[in-house]
Every structure is written in C-alpha cells, then in structure tokens.
Design an enzyme around this catalytic site. Sequence first.
Site, mmCIF file in Angstrom:
data_model
loop_
_atom_site.group_PDB
_atom_site.id
_atom_site.type_symbol
_atom_site.label_atom_id
_atom_site.label_comp_id
_atom_site.label_asym_id
_atom_site.label_seq_id
_atom_site.Cartn_x
_atom_site.Cartn_y
_atom_site.Cartn_z
ATOM 1 N N LYS A 1 0.900 -1.180 -0.071
ATOM 2 C CA LYS A 1 -0.113 -0.038 -0.060
ATOM 3 C C LYS A 1 1.067 1.207 0.008
ATOM 4 O O LYS A 1 1.754 1.288 1.073
ATOM 5 C CB LYS A 1 -0.923 -0.076 1.112
ATOM 6 C CG LYS A 1 -2.271 0.369 0.951
ATOM 7 C CD LYS A 1 -3.161 0.151 2.285
ATOM 8 C CE LYS A 1 -4.630 0.576 2.284
ATOM 9 N NZ LYS A 1 -5.067 0.518 3.592
HETATM 10 C C1 E4P Z 1 -8.311 1.495 3.509
HETATM 11 O O1 E4P Z 1 -7.532 0.620 2.924
HETATM 12 C C2 E4P Z 1 -8.091 2.228 4.669
HETATM 13 O O2 E4P Z 1 -7.372 1.191 5.604
HETATM 14 C C3 E4P Z 1 -9.472 2.468 5.444
HETATM 15 O O3 E4P Z 1 -10.561 2.116 4.697
HETATM 16 C C4 E4P Z 1 -9.721 3.875 6.141
HETATM 17 O O4 E4P Z 1 -10.803 4.046 6.385
HETATM 18 P P1 E4P Z 1 -11.109 5.212 7.654
HETATM 19 O O5 E4P Z 1 -11.672 6.521 6.863
HETATM 20 O O6 E4P Z 1 -12.196 4.383 8.323
HETATM 21 O O7 E4P Z 1 -9.857 5.259 8.566
#
Ligand code: E4P
Length: 216
Positions: free
Chosen positions: A83
Amino acid sequence: MQFFLDTANLDQIREVGELGLLDGVTTNPTLMSREGGDWRKQAALICEMVDGPVSLEVIGTSHEEMIKEAKDLVSFGTNVVVKIPMIPEGLKALRELTERGIKTNVTLVFSPTQALLAAKLGATYVSPFVGRLDGLSQSGMEGVDQMRTLFDNYAFGTKILVASVRHPLHVLEAGLIGADVITLPYSTITQLMHHPLTDQGLAKFLADWEAFQKGE
Ligand code: E4P
C-alpha cells in the site's frame, strides 16, 4: 464484488473467514497500531490466515524508503499487496514496483484524477476513501462513479477498491456503480447481515411453530 475486511484484528479476520465472506484484507498503520505488540508478527499471521490479497502499508514518504519497505513487506507472504500513499513520491515508487511485478494498492485517493494517475502507472488497486469525503459534505461515491467511467473508457486493469466505508448504503452504492472491491470494517459486515424484519419474522415463525406443537 469482492469483500475485503479493513482490519488487522485476527479474531475479526477469523470470524468473517468462517462466514465464507472474506476475499482479502486491508490494513493501515492506524489499524496495525490498534492491535499493539509486534507488527511484523501480526502481519505475518494475517498473511498466513488470509487466502487472498493482504494490503500492508509503507511508512516512508520518499520513494527510496517506500521501495526498501516494499521489498521487506513482500517477504511476509505471496499474497502481499504493497500500500502506497497517493503522493508524488508514492507515484515514483509505484512505477518502479509495477516494473518489478509487485502488486500495489494506492491509498488515500480522494479524486478521480488521482485514481487516473495511479491507473496509468499500473496500480493493482486504487483506494478511494468515500467516508472521509462524505464527512466533508462531498460525495465520495460520485468520485467512484467517475473513476469507473474513466477506467472503462481506457480499459485500465486497475481495480477500484472502495475504502473508508461507514455503512451498508456505501456497499449498495459501490455495487451499483460496479466497484471491483469494497473493504469493510467488521461493524459494517455485521450491519449487512441484520435486518429487524428478519429477526421479527423469525421470532414469529418460531413462536407459531411452538404453539402448533403444543396444540394451542
Ligand atoms: C483503506 O484501505 C483504509 O484502511 C480505510 O478504509 C480507511 O478508512 P477510515 O476512513 O475509516 O480510516
């Protein structure tokens, strides 16, 4: 539509896996830090438990650091997806990782044009954060819809992974748009399974059956 679980929690992963609904997992530094302990051990366990892609996020902000971390992260399992944040240095790293055949998930995507850049550089997934945009009174899903059109217009192979999901309506909207994947917090998976009319309906069926058995 594939369902990924947005967590680093092993119990949640096990539970959703047992339901047969787990196609993959996404983590991020916040989710990983929430679990405490040794993150390397945690990441290795997640990769071992999940029969599908597992996104592990880099912490570095220069492309050199990201590449170095990516090489380490892929050693956790053959299912690792690296990522990368949607910043200029991230795009440089993305290009190199694509050339090396490493799977990538470009995260913190907030506009269709950011997604377009990631797709042009061969990202495996792009993660539009719909909930965080909704929180600013901007429609996160409208952007996802535009991404779908852009990717289809040019036949990009990059998958749209809807992230920052807050409720079941996001799942419905993502599915209607034709998003490839949605990553769900455990709480949303639970919400998806329940409906008050299902619970009421079942209670009535069972009560009627019991009364019938007693000859009432
Ligand atoms: C995506 O890969 C992220 O880990 C996640 O969906 C972020 O979401 P949040 O806005 O709840 O932190």
